[in-house]
Design a protein around this motif. Structure first.
Motif, mmCIF file in Angstrom:
data_model
loop_
_atom_site.group_PDB
_atom_site.id
_atom_site.type_symbol
_atom_site.label_atom_id
_atom_site.label_comp_id
_atom_site.label_asym_id
_atom_site.label_seq_id
_atom_site.Cartn_x
_atom_site.Cartn_y
_atom_site.Cartn_z
ATOM 1 N N LYS A 165 0.950 -1.157 0.023
ATOM 2 C CA LYS A 165 0.025 -0.021 -0.139
ATOM 3 C C LYS A 165 1.019 1.285 -0.141
ATOM 4 C CE LYS A 165 -4.191 -1.522 0.671
ATOM 5 N NZ LYS A 165 -5.596 -1.123 -0.037
ATOM 6 N N LEU A 166 0.471 2.307 -0.927
ATOM 7 C CA LEU A 166 1.220 3.490 -0.722
ATOM 8 C C LEU A 166 0.758 4.309 0.481
ATOM 9 C CD1 LEU A 166 1.309 3.955 -4.795
ATOM 10 C CD2 LEU A 166 3.104 2.925 -2.968
ATOM 11 N N VAL A 167 1.257 4.298 1.603
ATOM 12 C CA VAL A 167 0.610 4.961 2.606
ATOM 13 C C VAL A 167 1.694 5.432 3.389
ATOM 14 C CG1 VAL A 167 -1.309 3.784 2.962
ATOM 15 C CG2 VAL A 167 0.652 2.996 4.116
ATOM 16 N N TRP A 168 1.589 6.660 4.263
ATOM 17 C CA TRP A 168 2.390 7.122 5.321
ATOM 18 C C TRP A 168 1.761 7.916 6.169
ATOM 19 C CZ3 TRP A 168 1.636 8.781 0.437
ATOM 20 C CH2 TRP A 168 0.885 10.074 -0.043
ATOM 21 N N ALA A 169 2.463 8.141 7.335
ATOM 22 C CA ALA A 169 1.679 8.650 8.391
ATOM 23 C C ALA A 169 2.212 10.228 9.134
ATOM 24 C CB ALA A 169 1.657 7.796 9.826
ATOM 25 N N ASP A 170 1.848 11.096 9.396
ATOM 26 C CA ASP A 170 2.402 12.271 9.650
ATOM 27 C C ASP A 170 3.148 12.049 11.185
ATOM 28 O OD1 ASP A 170 1.200 13.565 7.430
ATOM 29 O OD2 ASP A 170 -0.614 14.162 8.728
ATOM 30 N N GLU A 171 4.138 12.792 11.146
ATOM 31 C CA GLU A 171 4.936 12.490 12.640
ATOM 32 C C GLU A 171 4.268 13.194 13.474
ATOM 33 O OE1 GLU A 171 9.026 13.659 12.316
ATOM 34 O OE2 GLU A 171 9.230 12.919 10.163
ATOM 35 N N VAL A 172 4.248 12.750 14.803
ATOM 36 C CA VAL A 172 3.780 13.117 15.860
ATOM 37 C C VAL A 172 4.674 14.380 16.572
ATOM 38 C CG1 VAL A 172 2.895 12.777 18.245
ATOM 39 C CG2 VAL A 172 2.659 10.854 16.458
ATOM 40 N N ALA A 173 4.080 15.690 16.824
ATOM 41 C CA ALA A 173 4.915 16.567 17.448
ATOM 42 C C ALA A 173 5.334 16.096 18.577
ATOM 43 C CB ALA A 173 4.005 17.761 17.365
#
Length: 99
Positions: A90-98
């Motif tokens: 799957k072409l997915v990513w997740a934003d980094e947690v501040a």
């Protein structure tokens, strides 16, 4: 569309309507809509889409954020090499947690 829960932005899957935080794996289109991980395209889906697009000579590669057909063809070659080397995913990513 984005909502907020506990001051965290939530994204909404364009396919199913599920709300999820950007820190969960997701796919984002260049023009803004999001897809949850379940409905995100795979690498092989992206390859097929690029091949179909290039097969129809009248399309403008700018629709896919490429400046030229040659840029799009080069990206397609890179995707095929990636698929051969690493398999489909799957072409997915997740934003980094501040912090």
């Amino acid at each position: 569309m984005t909502d907020k829960i506990d001051n965290e932005d939530l994204l909404t899957c364009e396919h199913c309507g599920k709300s999820f935080p950007g820190t969960e794996p997701h796919y984002a289109f260049s023009d803004g809509p999001w897809l949850c991980e379940e409905h995100a395209p795979s690498l092989s889906d992206a390859i097929a889409q690029h091949e179909q697009f290039l097969a129809y000579g009248e399309n403008d590669p700018v629709d896919f954020d490429y400046e030229t057909r040659e840029d799009m063809e080069a990206a397609l070659a890179d995707m095929k090499a990636d698929l051969d080397a690493n398999g489909d995913r799957k072409l997915v990513w997740a934003d980094e947690v501040a912090a």
